[in-house]
Write a protein that holds these residues in place. Structure first.
Motif: not given
Lengths: 489, 621
Positions: A393-394, A398, A402-403, A475-478
């Motif tokens: 994670p991070f 990850f 996760f997807y 951290l900020y995959p948006t």
């Protein structure tokens, strides 16, 4: 009337302008070499051309889907693939410039090969016809033979190039034979028409054989088990920048065309076809990870790891519903970034090219022992890449993993999910081993180091930037998710 | 649309993060001075941002604000946000973390002068502040958990700061492992909450809990119990309290910041934040109070029998957090948070003063080798006197009086007489060990060369934090009222004669305790000497010195049985079973490796074989 035609032609030209620009770059660099050899100039010209192509690609995004001819389509997916291919190629250019500085032979031609291969990648991601698929794959692979064997006085590089060439030729034979069978039965080579034909006559043995042979050809390029054996040898021997290209741009382009092929032949998917692919995915994940387990050569290890990663990616392809396309997109982005980071470090440590005792590159893991105490930032990049490859994670990795797991869980494909988990667990072992090696105290063994000014070189900056991106996207995959969603939607 | 206010709120944790990153990426190339400047300035800026945020918060009518920064991953319904929530509770904690934290950092710049690895120290300290701020600002449990683990990591790193002494490494291990035990419970609690209530957002959780759960049902009790498990681990309460005293191995500013003012109170914050869950589980809530009462007594006795000044303070911290738990247990959440804030002031003061003593006496921290320092270290002495008075809750002039009084009154009002009596008795113990600490350190004759050659700390960097915290530990500090009305449910209220009697008793206990201890330690040392000469007395002293022998107990309960099992299981069939997996992996690896012959003809053959198999499958299947 003619206005309409002209407008259509303009649109088409605009849409494939990135491809045209890349091809122009090849010509310009070639002429410039003919006129006067200058390594830096060639690199800069290539970078400028590729950047122009990238810009053209981004500006072309407003055009929507453009049918350039009946064999090429430029849509969001192909632009997405184009961005990845061009970005990786650019990273390879910056890495190559530093790497080739120490090479005594002709250096400039490497950029010619690299750019031609990138053109092949661009064709491939836009292909919607078997002819363009074939053309793209060959345009992508042929220069790669040269790139891999570029430092041909080095035995390893030569071996790598020749192995890839011969085995690629064999794979191409499968590919062509598959296409021929498909054409013989259906009389068409267009993806969509093939899909229609397959959906109506899916059980025709010739059709099935054709599809299977086609799959063999593509699976070879993606090093899917059991067509993976070439991967570690080729990765290990090839010069750093060439391997980087092979691991990123080349694989992304081939995978995207496979995805497109799958999308067009949706109706063809029957259960046993899924089962077959699922089985291949499972053994690819497991075999890739298991092979890497006690590997003491970093480039080989990365080769095995890439086998495993394409196994994970296959999960999305097998499921092919729900978030599958998004997953492929996100995984490819994270994979490319992470792989660029890892291979970037390998290339930087091996730069500039010095032929020493059989291996030109810092490939054995013990070369990296204690790297932290000598090149801490570079070690940070490698650490981040390893964490991301392991899917901690991070890091961006990850998000990708996760997807993959989410897609598998949503489709209730428990065998696949289980294999992803087991594969990741095995993977953790060898990724951590690499990390531990970086931090061990050096015992005074033979070692290679990046030059002191590596961080001021373009390649170094790219690698640092890539590592930062890996963390940021973790951290900020948006933005990445939005982009990919938009492409897929 | 992010406003200026939001940006400020974000900056509160971005500054410490930046400071930490700069220090981490400098790889020791910065001078000590530069490191300290960066480390202190980042927290200073964060404190300024907090101040501004606080002012605007009051301007806007103290209403809770949430700020969703982004969704971490978006997969179906699972959309954990990275979001901040600012309300009275988080603002109070934020103020303590950055305000007190700033002064501790400032003091640390003096304390750490000339030490090895100052950059590392400030890097970890800044990282700690960053994690702690995320812990209190996060609007969901996932972010809270992230901060929770982050502070745990920093605590580990800083306890083991002097890593060249193996004992410090073991102390760090102990702290990490024991708090991790609690964290497992917290994680289970989070899983339960997500499973039951379908969200991790704090506000959603508190809103949904009464809708889905029934009052006092099994699930709320279980969940609250798990959360309590996390809280006792982090806040060093019974039964997971044994790590805190050993954690004093770290530099003293670390003890002040992490092991007194902020991190160890995270458990209190957690319970106060999840008040809705705990109110639905009255039995567990009572358990919180009982745990607090027991801890405050156990730690109070232990503090009586310590010789290391930092260990006295460590046990007093446990005891004071026990008060907070007691307050939580009787439903007086606001009193608990108020005491948390006041405690941060005076305990930070005490620790910093202790740090001052330690540096001024060339790293001497054993009371048996100190003494007679009060003339030489006047400012430090003042810090101890004011901090000690607040700790002992001397009436009217000290901040501690107001906060502790509120707790006792709430305990009375809630009708838990036993808890209240425990609190009163704890107050007596507090007075006694405080006096013992001050007398032993500052009065009498210097008992070692280090104490004799003590030199006072000089400079603003040393003086400012002490003076500010001295002021805050007096009744001035008690004027700060945390804006908790809209966040926490009102605590039990009591009026009438009983309250006055209680307040009066509390005053008498505090003052009486101080006087008694003064008389005992100053005039009648022979009594103590005689008591110690008696084998029973000596045994009691040892018992308390070892904090009721919990370490031994755990050694017998957990470590030895574990070692016994290990011994029995020397052949280790479980491990052999588990070893099948690596063995399998290695065997498959070896098997597969033989396929990598490096011979192209083999590769080509494998391709053909693979293709054949594929075709056979396709055509037959």
């Amino acid at each position: 009337m003619s206005d309409v035609v002209n407008q259509g032609a303009m649109m088409a030209l605009l849409a494939i302008s990135p491809l045209i620009l890349v091809c122009l770059t090849v010509i310009v660099v070639m002429l410039s070499i003919a006129w006067k050899r200058n390594h830096t100039l060639s690199a800069i010209l290539t970078a400028v051309g590729l950047n122009a192509a990238l810009l053209a690609l981004l500006f072309g995004w407003t055009l929507g889907t453009v049918d350039v001819t009946s064999v090429l389509v430029v849509d969001d997916l192909s632009r997405f693939g184009g961005v990845l291919v061009l970005m990786s190629t650019l990273a390879c250019v910056t890495l190559a410039h530093h790497y080739l500085e120490g090479y005594e032979g002709p250096r400039d031609e490497f950029y010619l090969l690299l750019t031609s291969a990138a053109a092949g990648g661009l064709v491939l991601v836009s292909a919607r016809h078997m002819t363009t698929l074939f053309f793209g794959i060959e345009l992508l692979s042929m220069p790669l033979f040269g790139m891999l064997a570029y430092t041909f006085r080095d035995r390893g590089a030569l071996e790598s190039g020749i192995k890839y060439m011969v085995l690629s030729a064999a794979a191409t034979a499968f590919l062509l034979f598959g296409m021929a069978l498909l054409y013989a039965v259906t009389g068409t080579l267009d993806f969509a028409e093939l899909g229609a034909a397959l959906s109506t006559r899916g059980s025709d043995p010739w059709l099935l054989a054709g599809a299977g042979l086609l799959l063999v050809g593509l699976a070879f390029k993606l090093s899917i088990v059991p067509f993976h054996l070439w991967t570690p040898d080729v990765y290990q021997g090839g010069p750093g920048p060439a391997t980087t290209f092979l691991a990123t741009a080349s694989k992304v382009a081939v995978f995207l065309v496979l995805l497109r092929l799958f999308q067009s032949t949706l109706a063809f998917h029957e259960n046993w076809w899924h089962d077959l692919l699922g089985f291949i995915a499972v053994i690819t994940m497991l075999v890739g990870n298991l092979l890497a387990l006690t590997q003491n050569d970093l480039k080989r290890l990365l080769g095995y790891s890439s086998i495993a990663h394409f196994g994970y990616l296959l999960v999305a392809l097998v499921v092919n519903q729900g978030l599958a396309v998004e997953t492929v997109g996100i995984y490819l982005v994270t994979y490319v970034l992470t792989t660029l980071g890892a291979f970037g470090v390998v290339t930087l440590v091996s730069s500039p090219y010095v032929a020493t005792g059989g291996t030109a590159d810092a490939s054995p893991l013990h070369h990296y022992r204690g790297l932290f105490w000598r090149r801490p930032y570079l070690t940070a990049v490698m650490t981040v890449s390893m964490l991301s490859l392991a899917g901690i994670p991070f890091t961006a990795g990850f998000i990708g993993k996760f997807y993959i797991i989410a897609v598998g869980v949503e489709a209730h494909r428990w065998w696949l999910v289980g294999s992803v988990v087991v594969g990741s667990a095995i993977g953790l072992y060898y990724y951590l081993r690499v990390m531990v090696t970086l931090f061990l105290h050096e015992p005074g063994m033979q070692r290679r180091d990046a030059t002191h000014d590596w961080a001021e070189r373009a390649g170094g900056m790219v690698v640092l930037g890539v590592a930062t991106l890996v963390i940021l996207l973790g951290l900020y995959p948006t933005p990445m998710i939005n982009w990919v969603n938009w492409v897929a939607g | 649309m992010t406003t200026f206010h939001d940006v400020l709120l974000i900056l509160t944790f971005v500054f410490p993060l930046l400071g930490s990153l700069i220090l981490a990426l400098s790889f020791g190339r910065l001078s000590e001075r530069a490191s300290a400047t960066i480390g202190v300035a980042s927290i200073g800026l964060a404190a300024l941002c907090t101040l501004w945020v606080g002012i605007e918060f009051y301007d806007q009518g103290k209403s809770a604000q949430t700020l969703t920064l982004w969704h971490w991953v978006t997969v179906g319904d699972f959309r954990p946000t990275v979001g901040l929530m600012l309300d009275g509770l988080s603002l109070t904690l934020l103020g303590v973390i950055t305000g007190v934290g700033f002064f501790i950092h400032l003091f640390a710049a003096w304390y750490m002068r000339g030490e090895d690895g100052v950059t590392r120290f400030f890097c970890h300290m800044n990282l700690f502040v960053f994690s702690m701020i995320l812990l209190v600002l996060g609007d969901n449990l996932l972010l809270l958990y992230f901060g929770w683990e982050g502070v745990g990591l920093c605590s580990y790193l800083l306890i083991g700061y002097y890593y060249r002494t193996p004992a410090n490494g073991w102390a760090a291990f102990k702290a990490f492992i024991i708090t991790r035990t609690g964290d497992v419970f917290l994680a289970i609690g989070m899983f339960l909450l997500y499973d039951q209530l379908g969200s991790l957002n704090l506000q959603t959780l508190l809103a949904r809990a009464p809708e889905i759960w029934s009052q006092g049902g099994l699930m709320p009790q279980l969940t609250a119990l798990m959360l309590l498990g996390g809280a006792v681990g982090k806040s060093a309460q019974l039964p997971l309290h044994t790590w805190l005293a050993d954690a004093m191995a770290g530099p003293t500013p670390v003890s002040a910041l992490i092991h007194a003012a902020t991190m160890v109170t995270a458990g209190v914050y957690l319970i106060a934040r999840m008040n809705g869950i705990f109110l639905m589980a009255p039995d567990v809530l009572l358990l919180v109070g009982v745990v607090g009462a027991l801890t405050l007594l156990v730690a109070g006795f232990a503090a009586l029998a310590q010789t290391d000044i930092k260990r006295v303070l460590a046990y007093s911290t446990m005891s004071q957090i026990g008060y907070m738990f007691l307050a939580l247990g009787v439903g007086a959440f606001d009193a608990a948070i108020f005491h948390l804030m006041i405690h941060a002031f005076f305990k930070a003061l005490l620790f910093l003063s202790a740090g001052s003593v330690i540096i001024c006496t060339h790293h001497e921290q054993d009371m048996r080798r100190l003494g007679g320092l009060w003339r030489k270290l006047p400012l430090t002495y003042a810090g101890f006197i004011v901090g000690g008075a607040a700790l002992a809750a001397l009436p009217l002039v000290t901040a501690g009086f107001y906060s502790k009084d509120a707790i006792l009154v709430s305990a009375l009002a809630s009708g838990h007489g036993v808890l209240m009596l425990a609190g009163l008795f704890g107050a007596l113990l507090t007075s006694i060990y405080t006096v013992r600490l001050i007398l032993g350190t500052f009065h009498g004759k210097p008992k070692s060369d280090n104490a004799r050659s003590a030199h006072a700390g000089k400079g603003l960097v040393h003086g400012t934090p002490l003076v500010v915290l001295i002021v805050m530990s007096t009744a001035v500090g008690a004027q700060l009222t945390p804006p908790l009305d809209e966040v926490l449910p009102p605590g039990p209220v009591a009026e009438g004669m009983a309250v006055h009697i209680l307040e009066f008793t509390a005053m008498i206990v505090a003052v009486g305790g101080v006087l008694f201890a003064g008389w005992l330690f100053k005039r009648r040392r022979d009594l103590i000497r005689r008591g110690m000469a008696d084998p029973r007395g000596a045994r009691l002293w040892t018992f308390w010195h070892n904090a009721w022998g919990f370490d031994t107990l755990y050694d017998w309960l957990f470590v030895r049985p574990y070692q016994g099992v290990v011994r029995v299981n020397r052949g280790d069939w479980i491990n052999s079973l588990c070893n099948i997996l690596p063995w399998l992996a290695r065997a498959s690896h070896q098997g597969l490796r033989t396929t990598q012959t490096g011979l192209m003809r083999h590769y080509a053959v494998s391709m053909v074989l693979g293709a054949t198999l594929l075709l056979v499958f396709l055509l037959v299947g």
